[in-house]
Scaffold this motif. Structure first.
Motif, PDB file in Angstrom:
ATOM      1  N   VAL A  92      -5.590  -2.619   8.504  1.00  0.00           N
ATOM      2  CA  VAL A  92      -4.702  -3.145   9.538  1.00  0.00           C
ATOM      3  C   VAL A  92      -5.471  -3.335  10.850  1.00  0.00           C
ATOM      4  O   VAL A  92      -5.174  -4.267  11.609  1.00  0.00           O
ATOM      5  CB  VAL A  92      -3.483  -2.235   9.708  1.00  0.00           C
ATOM      6  CG1 VAL A  92      -3.762  -1.052  10.588  1.00  0.00           C
ATOM      7  CG2 VAL A  92      -2.320  -3.014  10.275  1.00  0.00           C
ATOM      8  N   ALA A  93      -6.497  -2.520  11.096  1.00  0.00           N
ATOM      9  CA  ALA A  93      -7.282  -2.716  12.321  1.00  0.00           C
ATOM     10  C   ALA A  93      -8.009  -4.048  12.273  1.00  0.00           C
ATOM     11  O   ALA A  93      -7.934  -4.857  13.204  1.00  0.00           O
ATOM     12  CB  ALA A  93      -8.261  -1.553  12.487  1.00  0.00           C
TER      13      ALA A  93
ATOM     14  N   PHE B  85      -3.334   9.576  -1.994  1.00  0.00           N
ATOM     15  CA  PHE B  85      -2.511   9.045  -0.914  1.00  0.00           C
ATOM     16  C   PHE B  85      -3.288   9.018   0.400  1.00  0.00           C
ATOM     17  O   PHE B  85      -3.202   8.067   1.166  1.00  0.00           O
ATOM     18  CB  PHE B  85      -1.246   9.890  -0.760  1.00  0.00           C
ATOM     19  CG  PHE B  85      -0.394   9.494   0.401  1.00  0.00           C
ATOM     20  CD1 PHE B  85       0.335   8.328   0.359  1.00  0.00           C
ATOM     21  CD2 PHE B  85      -0.342  10.264   1.544  1.00  0.00           C
ATOM     22  CE1 PHE B  85       1.108   7.946   1.432  1.00  0.00           C
ATOM     23  CE2 PHE B  85       0.429   9.891   2.614  1.00  0.00           C
ATOM     24  CZ  PHE B  85       1.154   8.728   2.557  1.00  0.00           C
ATOM     25  N   MET B  86      -4.093  10.067   0.634  1.00  0.00           N
ATOM     26  CA  MET B  86      -4.884  10.074   1.873  1.00  0.00           C
ATOM     27  C   MET B  86      -5.924   8.967   1.868  1.00  0.00           C
ATOM     28  O   MET B  86      -6.172   8.332   2.894  1.00  0.00           O
ATOM     29  CB  MET B  86      -5.570  11.417   2.034  1.00  0.00           C
ATOM     30  CG  MET B  86      -4.674  12.453   2.611  1.00  0.00           C
ATOM     31  SD  MET B  86      -5.650  13.878   2.945  1.00  0.00           S
ATOM     32  CE  MET B  86      -4.614  15.069   2.241  1.00  0.00           C
ATOM     33  N   LEU B  87      -6.537   8.715   0.715  1.00  0.00           N
ATOM     34  CA  LEU B  87      -7.509   7.620   0.647  1.00  0.00           C
ATOM     35  C   LEU B  87      -6.807   6.287   0.896  1.00  0.00           C
ATOM     36  O   LEU B  87      -7.344   5.414   1.595  1.00  0.00           O
ATOM     37  CB  LEU B  87      -8.209   7.628  -0.708  1.00  0.00           C
ATOM     38  CG  LEU B  87      -9.027   8.896  -0.964  1.00  0.00           C
ATOM     39  CD1 LEU B  87      -9.656   8.840  -2.338  1.00  0.00           C
ATOM     40  CD2 LEU B  87     -10.087   9.068   0.084  1.00  0.00           C
ATOM     41  N   ILE B  88      -5.588   6.128   0.345  1.00  0.00           N
ATOM     42  CA  ILE B  88      -4.824   4.896   0.593  1.00  0.00           C
ATOM     43  C   ILE B  88      -4.512   4.760   2.078  1.00  0.00           C
ATOM     44  O   ILE B  88      -4.573   3.665   2.648  1.00  0.00           O
ATOM     45  CB  ILE B  88      -3.542   4.895  -0.260  1.00  0.00           C
ATOM     46  CG1 ILE B  88      -3.902   4.661  -1.715  1.00  0.00           C
ATOM     47  CG2 ILE B  88      -2.582   3.821   0.206  1.00  0.00           C
ATOM     48  CD1 ILE B  88      -2.727   4.701  -2.630  1.00  0.00           C
ATOM     49  N   LEU B  89      -4.199   5.894   2.717  1.00  0.00           N
ATOM     50  CA  LEU B  89      -3.927   5.863   4.163  1.00  0.00           C
ATOM     51  C   LEU B  89      -5.136   5.353   4.936  1.00  0.00           C
ATOM     52  O   LEU B  89      -5.004   4.524   5.842  1.00  0.00           O
ATOM     53  CB  LEU B  89      -3.596   7.268   4.657  1.00  0.00           C
ATOM     54  CG  LEU B  89      -2.151   7.677   4.785  1.00  0.00           C
ATOM     55  CD1 LEU B  89      -2.085   9.044   5.407  1.00  0.00           C
ATOM     56  CD2 LEU B  89      -1.421   6.700   5.657  1.00  0.00           C
ATOM     57  N   SER B  90      -6.330   5.840   4.566  1.00  0.00           N
ATOM     58  CA  SER B  90      -7.517   5.391   5.308  1.00  0.00           C
ATOM     59  C   SER B  90      -7.784   3.916   5.046  1.00  0.00           C
ATOM     60  O   SER B  90      -8.181   3.181   5.956  1.00  0.00           O
ATOM     61  CB  SER B  90      -8.719   6.252   4.955  1.00  0.00           C
ATOM     62  OG  SER B  90      -8.976   6.176   3.592  1.00  0.00           O
ATOM     63  N   ILE B  91      -7.543   3.483   3.804  1.00  0.00           N
ATOM     64  CA  ILE B  91      -7.710   2.055   3.512  1.00  0.00           C
ATOM     65  C   ILE B  91      -6.740   1.235   4.356  1.00  0.00           C
ATOM     66  O   ILE B  91      -7.102   0.215   4.950  1.00  0.00           O
ATOM     67  CB  ILE B  91      -7.483   1.778   2.013  1.00  0.00           C
ATOM     68  CG1 ILE B  91      -8.619   2.372   1.204  1.00  0.00           C
ATOM     69  CG2 ILE B  91      -7.389   0.290   1.744  1.00  0.00           C
ATOM     70  CD1 ILE B  91      -8.372   2.303  -0.272  1.00  0.00           C
ATOM     71  N   ALA B  92      -5.483   1.692   4.431  1.00  0.00           N
ATOM     72  CA  ALA B  92      -4.478   0.939   5.194  1.00  0.00           C
ATOM     73  C   ALA B  92      -4.850   0.885   6.668  1.00  0.00           C
ATOM     74  O   ALA B  92      -4.703  -0.158   7.310  1.00  0.00           O
ATOM     75  CB  ALA B  92      -3.103   1.591   5.020  1.00  0.00           C
ATOM     76  N   ALA B  93      -5.369   2.006   7.201  1.00  0.00           N
ATOM     77  CA  ALA B  93      -5.729   2.017   8.616  1.00  0.00           C
ATOM     78  C   ALA B  93      -6.859   1.042   8.897  1.00  0.00           C
ATOM     79  O   ALA B  93      -6.794   0.241   9.841  1.00  0.00           O
ATOM     80  CB  ALA B  93      -6.115   3.431   9.033  1.00  0.00           C
ATOM     81  N   ALA B  94      -7.903   1.066   8.050  1.00  0.00           N
ATOM     82  CA  ALA B  94      -9.030   0.151   8.266  1.00  0.00           C
ATOM     83  C   ALA B  94      -8.594  -1.295   8.101  1.00  0.00           C
ATOM     84  O   ALA B  94      -8.956  -2.170   8.894  1.00  0.00           O
ATOM     85  CB  ALA B  94     -10.154   0.484   7.291  1.00  0.00           C
TER      86      ALA B  94
ATOM     87  N   LEU C  43       0.835  -1.209   0.000  1.00  0.00           N
ATOM     88  CA  LEU C  43       0.000   0.000   0.000  1.00  0.00           C
ATOM     89  C   LEU C  43       0.864   1.251   0.000  1.00  0.00           C
ATOM     90  O   LEU C  43       0.558   2.244  -0.675  1.00  0.00           O
ATOM     91  CB  LEU C  43      -0.927  -0.011   1.212  1.00  0.00           C
ATOM     92  CG  LEU C  43      -2.136  -0.929   1.099  1.00  0.00           C
ATOM     93  CD1 LEU C  43      -2.848  -1.018   2.419  1.00  0.00           C
ATOM     94  CD2 LEU C  43      -3.088  -0.399   0.058  1.00  0.00           C
TER      95      LEU C  43
END
Lengths: 176, 108
Positions: free
Chosen positions: B81-82, B70-79, B47
């Motif tokens: 990984v949780a 990039f910010m959308l990718i960040l939110s995808i990565a956060a969800a 990611l």
């Protein structure tokens, strides 16, 4: 080749080396250290190509929040077996010298880039204001979808983690 | 030829090449490693490589769209990984180890 461009290649090399090191470790905590260094190198690359806001987000959210989640889980799973002896094995000098060296190189690099006047490399800097205007203009639907995704992640993590914690509590009560 | 203005900008091809190599490392690792923690870490690497490609391409054209992506990718990565770490805790609870191959022996 200008010295600023050389700094980009140094950061790219650190990113590659630390990523390879992170996927070849056997110990999860060592791998996490190398992964964090790789993310810091990516943040410096973001800053140098003229995306300072993305660099800040990379450090705050990726290297900060997401990696701390990983570290929490690794520490949580190691609770059963870890002791001070295990800690001594982990903290051998050979283990932390290479990550420290890579991080020092990155620190020197960001110090140079900041001291030499910001964005020495950038053709043009895209400031956070432009990003925010674009984010809440044409992309507002994507922001809404991302918020729903985060809500789904929150509910899913709560559901999965709650089962784990309640079973763990029952296990501890039965044992103690 | 205008060597002055071109020489200082990071070539986009090299940034995209770095992103591609990072993505390949993550992809190889996700296929080779059998530990769930390392699989999740490889997903993060992939990611992050996608985000790097977006940032480099967005910087090349000087538009903010790359950072938005990039910010959308960040939110995808956060969800991701949780939920992934929650699943990891459950797998560790049920299977008593972190081998992903053990999960294929489950019967529903």
């Amino acid at each position: 080749m200008s010295i600023e461009l050389g700094l980009f290649y140094v950061a790219a090399g650190i990113s590659l080396v630390s990523t390879v090191m992170s996927v070849t470790r056997y110990n999860a905590s060592h791998a996490l250290i190398y992964l964090i260094i790789s993310l810091l190198a990516s943040a410096i690359i973001f800053y140098m190509v003229g995306a300072p806001f993305a660099a800040v987000l990379e450090i705050v959210i990726y290297a900060g929040a997401i990696m701390v989640l990983f570290v929490f889980v690794v520490m949580m799973l190691n609770l059963g077996t870890a002791g001070t002896a295990q800690e001594h094995i982990w903290l051998k000098p050979g283990m932390w010298v290479i990550p420290s060296l890579l991080t020092l190189v990155l620190l020197a690099e960001i110090t140079y880039v900041l001291a030499a006047g910001s964005h020495a490399l950038a053709g043009e800097v895209v400031d956070p204001k432009a990003v925010g205007i674009r984010l809440f203009g044409p992309y507002v639907l994507a922001v809404e979808i991302a918020s729903m995704l985060l809500l789904a992640g929150l509910v899913g993590a709560y559901h999965l983690g709650r089962g784990y914690l309640s079973e763990r509590r029952r296990f501890d009560r039965g044992r103690g | 030829m205008e060597p002055v203005s071109v020489a200082v900008v990071v070539p986009m091809e090299h940034g995209l090449l770095l992103a591609a190599v990072l993505f390949s490392i993550g992809l190889i690792s996700i296929m080779v490693r059998r530990n769930i923690i390392f699989i999740l870490m490889s997903l993060e690497i992939m990611l992050n490589a996608c985000g790097l490609a977006f940032i480099v391409a967005g910087a090349h054209w000087g538009v903010p769209d790359g950072q938005v992506m990039f910010m959308l990718i960040l939110s995808i990565a956060a969800a991701e990984v949780a939920v992934g770490l929650g699943l990891l805790l459950q797998a560790h609870n049920r299977l008593r180890n972190l081998d992903i191959d053990d999960a294929s022996k489950m019967r529903g």
